[in-house]
Motif scaffolding. Sequence first.
Motif, PDB file in Angstrom:
ATOM      1  N   UNK A 123       0.864  -1.236  -0.011  1.00  8.36           N
ATOM      2  CA  UNK A 123       0.071  -0.026   0.087  1.00  8.36           C
ATOM      3  C   UNK A 123       1.104   1.364  -0.106  1.00  8.36           C
ATOM      4  N   UNK A 124       0.264   2.490  -0.639  1.00  5.78           N
ATOM      5  CA  UNK A 124       1.120   3.787  -0.388  1.00  5.78           C
ATOM      6  C   UNK A 124       1.215   3.997   1.198  1.00  5.78           C
ATOM      7  N   UNK A 125       2.445   4.579   1.282  1.00  5.31           N
ATOM      8  CA  UNK A 125       2.540   5.007   2.893  1.00  5.31           C
ATOM      9  C   UNK A 125       1.529   5.688   3.491  1.00  5.31           C
ATOM     10  N   UNK A 126       0.950   6.915   2.683  1.00  3.92           N
ATOM     11  CA  UNK A 126      -0.065   7.469   3.423  1.00  3.92           C
ATOM     12  C   UNK A 126      -1.235   6.744   3.572  1.00  3.92           C
ATOM     13  N   UNK A 127      -1.690   5.737   2.669  1.00  6.19           N
ATOM     14  CA  UNK A 127      -2.852   4.929   3.080  1.00  6.19           C
ATOM     15  C   UNK A 127      -2.330   4.111   4.086  1.00  6.19           C
TER      16      UNK A 127
END
Length: 194
Positions: A123-127
């Motif tokens: 997953x993207x780090x922000x998510x």
Amino acid sequence: MTRAWQRMLSGRRLDLLDPTPVDIEIEDIAHGLAFVARWNGQTLGDFAYSVAEHSLLVEELFGRMYPKSPTKWRLAALLHDAPEYVIGDMISPVKAAVGPGYGALDERLTAAIHIRFGLPAALPKTVKSQIKRADKVSAYMEAIHIAGFTESEAAKLFGKPKPELIDGLAIDLRPPVDVRRAFTARHTDLMRTL
């Protein structure tokens, strides 16, 4: 040779050293998570508070915290602890004692699960951090409602959420068969809207 696979109720044979998306079935995940107790089973009530129930709560919280997020990230929130259907729910001190091997196994399983359901392997780090925030709110709620923590203890460990965020949410303790059905139904709903 040491066996490193597990036979699932679906009949799939999941290789833990090299899991593949084709060996992942949501029914196996839902069943396993419905029988894995959070807090090492040290919770109030007639039923263990399962990882499946926790996952449903985290997905609900994630939706409240990030209402404009695409459905795929809500699905990721529902599946955030999915590898635990195979490896169980270890509390953080046990994970630390086991060492880096636990993290590598968790990452392999997560990647296979994500790919199976149309999510990126990582997953993207922000998510990932948004899901972690929802997970901490869930942990706070669980700690004070069913795990015997005081509000101040829980706040120190997990942070205290804004009251409006958790308004109207309850910790459900249901039989595993009911939780399994609810988890599978929520997964189906999310997959339909992807």
